[in-house]
Design an enzyme around this catalytic site. Structure first.
Site, mmCIF file in Angstrom:
data_model
loop_
_atom_site.group_PDB
_atom_site.id
_atom_site.type_symbol
_atom_site.label_atom_id
_atom_site.label_comp_id
_atom_site.label_asym_id
_atom_site.label_seq_id
_atom_site.Cartn_x
_atom_site.Cartn_y
_atom_site.Cartn_z
ATOM 1 C CB CYS A 10 -2.122 4.532 4.281
ATOM 2 S SG CYS A 10 -3.500 3.840 3.367
ATOM 3 C CB SER A 11 0.339 0.598 6.237
ATOM 4 O OG SER A 11 -0.134 1.485 7.204
ATOM 5 C CB CYS A 12 -4.603 -0.937 2.864
ATOM 6 S SG CYS A 12 -5.187 0.754 2.748
ATOM 7 C CB CYS A 51 -0.894 -0.009 1.232
ATOM 8 S SG CYS A 51 -1.892 1.484 1.391
#
Lengths: 218, 90, 116
Positions: free
Chosen positions: A119-121, A116
């Site tokens: 962000c950090s999905c 991602c």
């Protein structure tokens, strides 16, 4: 992974993060304040927070491994997973909530890897909370640009004839990689197969363990 | 499915879910999902307009040009409908 | 490879796909209780409709680029959760500040200051 020489390791083998025995930080103070105020105002309850943390702690890569092992052994489930992974995994008790899950399959010709960049999905319901590296600048920046070099840092080298497909998880989809079933596992049970499925193999930064690995039947 | 599309090359302010490295690049729609509420409106506490979300497949050659690590490797990303136009548009 | 993210062109710092960066740091850590609580606050407040993950991300992205290095993941998150709750009218900045001052009087560590 390098050996860790810390004396105080958690059950998972990682150092404990500074918590109760370190000076109270500004941001920890803010967490306490927000939590207390929300409870006092009746927005949330302490029990809801505790229960949410229990749910968080119960979600581990074993969930994803069970999905993968079933996909390897049950052709109908594998088809259902490809058709709608959210529905197929919810029926196993792994509800992804408002998100949509997409399962992407590795083959001899195709290797999938998930990142991602914005962000950090991460598919928390199947894999738990994301590891630190998944949230790092290096992984988020480089994976879409030089996935083969990133994979090499994880110890994975693939032939040029295997196409790499990077999935940039930019919206409300979550991805799980279904790695290719290792050779030499004919007749293995789902439970034994699940032991071969590592977290990283479901993100695409690793491969399943070999059936010959010393810990394959751990 | 299979339509060739180009990601708009805009650089707006604020909360956007279209990665900058894909703006101005062309790819093929792999599948269409949604509709989903527009996150660019949700982020500011407004109701989000319902939008289709397209998974678009790009080649590394298209995205990174001559600098591509392996030109035939691919990237897939989810792009909301309002960011896409037909690839043959000017 | 892009050497730095060209902020002057409107390219935002969090949008880092394709930028140059060093080796992927493979060390990991277990989450502390306070970090899990921040995560739980976000999930519960969004489930109850006070704000959305989009609002969480907006505030994270509006932070200065240096915040990515200077603050940890859940430090950024509690800052964003707080701001979103203020924007939603659930909390005021004054009451957060007042309570934080009271909490600091309770003791020097998280364990001393948190009753949970």
């Amino acid at each position: 992974m390098p050996h860790d020489h810390h004396d105080h390791l958690s059950p998972s083998g990682h150092p404990f993060r500074a918590d109760d025995d370190h000076p109270l930080s500004y941001w920890q103070t803010m967490e306490i304040a927000v939590r207390e105020l929300l409870i006092e105002k009746g927005v949330i309850t302490a029990a809801e927070i505790a229960s949410q943390i229990d749910v968080m702690d119960s979600r581990t890569p074993a969930n994803g491994a069970a999905v993968v092992a079933r996909a390897w052994t049950d052709p109908d489930f594998r088809a259902a997973l490809q058709h709608d992974a959210s529905v197929a995994t919810a029926e196993m008790g792994f509800d992804i909530g408002p998100m949509k899950l997409i399962a992407v399959e590795n083959t001899a010709d195709l290797h999938n890897i998930v990142v991602c960049t914005l962000c950090s999905c991460y598919p928390r319901n199947l894999l738990g909370l994301p590891p630190d590296w998944y949230k790092s600048r290096a992984y988020r920046s480089r994976t879409v640009r030089e996935p083969r070099r990133v994979l090499a840092e994880f110890g994975v080298t693939l032939p040029e004839t295997t196409q790499i497909r990077v999935h940039d998880s930019t919206a409300d989809m979550r991805y799980i990689v279904i790695p290719a079933r290792p050779d030499g596992t004919d007749g293995w049970s789902k439970d034994d197969l699940a032991h071969l499925v590592t977290r990283d193999s479901m993100v695409g930064t690793g491969l399943p363990k070999s059936p010959d690995a010393p810990d394959a039947l751990a | 499915m299979g339509s060739r599309v180009r990601v708009r090359n805009d650089m707006p302010p604020g909360h956007i879910r279209t990665p900058a490295y894909l703006r101005g690049k062309s790819g093929v729609i792999e599948r269409t999902l949604g509709p989903f509420a527009n996150p660019e409106q949700l982020a500011y506490r407004h109701n989000g307009e319902a939008l289709a979300l397209h998974r678009v497949r790009f080649t590394m050659a298209e995205v990174w040009g001559a600098a591509a690590e392996t030109p035939t490797d691919t990237i897939e990303a989810e792009i909301y409908a309002h960011w896409l136009e037909p690839a043959d548009a000017a | 490879m892009t050497e730095t993210i060209p902020l002057a062109d409107g390219h935002r710092w969090h949008d880092m796909g394709g930028a140059a960066a060093g080796a992927v740091p493979l060390a990991d850590h277990d989450f502390a209780l306070w970090e899990k609580r921040v995560d739980a606050l976000m999930i519960l407040c969004s489930a109850k409709g006070h704000f959305t993950v989009d609002g969480l991300r907006r505030v994270l992205e509006d932070m200065p680029p240096s915040s990515f290095e200077e603050l940890s993941y859940y430090e950024r998150w509690i800052a964003s959760v707080s701001q979103n709750l203020v924007e939603a009218g659930v909390l005021t900045t004054f009451e957060i500040g007042e309570r934080m001052s009271a909490i600091r009087e309770r003791g020097p560590t998280y364990g001393d200051a948190s009753d949970g």
